[in-house]
Design a protein around this motif. Structure first.
Motif, short mmCIF file in Angstrom:
data_model
loop_
_atom_site.label_atom_id
_atom_site.label_comp_id
_atom_site.label_asym_id
_atom_site.label_seq_id
_atom_site.Cartn_x
_atom_site.Cartn_y
_atom_site.Cartn_z
N LEU A 130 0.69 2.06 -4.53
CA LEU A 130 -0.60 2.12 -5.23
C LEU A 130 -1.76 1.93 -4.24
O LEU A 130 -2.50 0.96 -4.33
N LYS A 131 -1.93 2.86 -3.35
CA LYS A 131 -2.92 2.73 -2.28
C LYS A 131 -4.36 2.60 -2.78
O LYS A 131 -5.15 1.87 -2.23
N ASP A 132 -4.68 3.34 -3.83
CA ASP A 132 -6.07 3.45 -4.26
C ASP A 132 -6.47 2.44 -5.33
O ASP A 132 -7.60 2.48 -5.81
N TRP A 133 -5.58 1.55 -5.72
CA TRP A 133 -5.89 0.58 -6.76
C TRP A 133 -6.58 -0.64 -6.17
O TRP A 133 -6.22 -1.12 -5.10
N SER A 134 -7.56 -1.17 -6.90
CA SER A 134 -8.23 -2.40 -6.48
C SER A 134 -7.29 -3.58 -6.69
O SER A 134 -6.30 -3.49 -7.43
N LYS B 90 -7.04 -4.37 -10.43
CA LYS B 90 -6.13 -3.48 -11.15
C LYS B 90 -4.68 -3.80 -10.84
O LYS B 90 -3.83 -3.80 -11.72
N ARG B 91 -4.39 -4.08 -9.57
CA ARG B 91 -3.02 -4.41 -9.17
C ARG B 91 -2.55 -5.69 -9.85
O ARG B 91 -1.43 -5.77 -10.34
N ASP C 64 0.81 -1.21 0.00
CA ASP C 64 0.00 0.00 0.00
C ASP C 64 0.85 1.26 0.00
O ASP C 64 0.33 2.36 0.03
#
Length: 157
Positions: free
Chosen positions: A78-82, A85-86, A75
């Protein structure tokens, strides 16, 4: 509770990826090495084995894959990626990196379709094995954690 990742987790991931990759390479080498010798540096020794240079290249690739995995699944970056998506992003970047390694080290002729088909087959097999083992390990860890939580609730600890 999310477990904080350590350098030992990172190193373990490298060894895990490297081990699965080399094991798959050994099988492919036994099956296809003699025929692939003329078109791939991976099979420079035919079906007699893997060259040390190839093994080191795959170790470097395991380091790269582990770093990419850390970037996409920590985290910190790319904290805001689902998760979806990751995962997709990680697989796309890993395929690009393997393509770069293939071109630089002559793993296979990158301008011919047959080696790419074989690569994606090998990649799919290795990924399936890795994902299956990872999911199994995570389920076992979750079961142990759940059992410990239940014992704690019952006052057995």
């Amino acid at each position: 509770m999310e477990k904080k990742q350590t350098i030992f987790d990172f190193l373990g991931q490298i060894i895990f990826i490297f081990g699965i990759s080399v094991a798959c390479l050994c099988v492919f080498c036994m099956l296809f090495g003699a025929n692939a010798k003329r078109m791939s540096t991976i099979f420079a020794l035919g079906n007699e084995g893997l060259a040390i240079s190839t093994i080191l290249q795959f170790f470097a690739m395991a380091v790269v894959i582990s770093a990419v995995r850390w970037i996409f699944f920590s985290d910190v970056v790319l904290k805001d990626w689902s998760i979806f998506k990751r995962t997709v992003g990680m697989f796309v970047l890993v395929i690009v990196m393997i393509g770069i390694f293939a071109a630089v080290f002559g793993w296979f002729p990158v301008n011919e379709p047959t080696p790419w088909i074989m690569f994606f087959l090998c990649f799919a097999v290795c990924s399936a094995i890795s994902i299956t083992l990872s999911v199994t390990k995570e389920k076992k860890e979750n079961e142990k954690m759940q059992e410990a939580l239940e014992r704690l609730k019952r006052g057995e600890m």
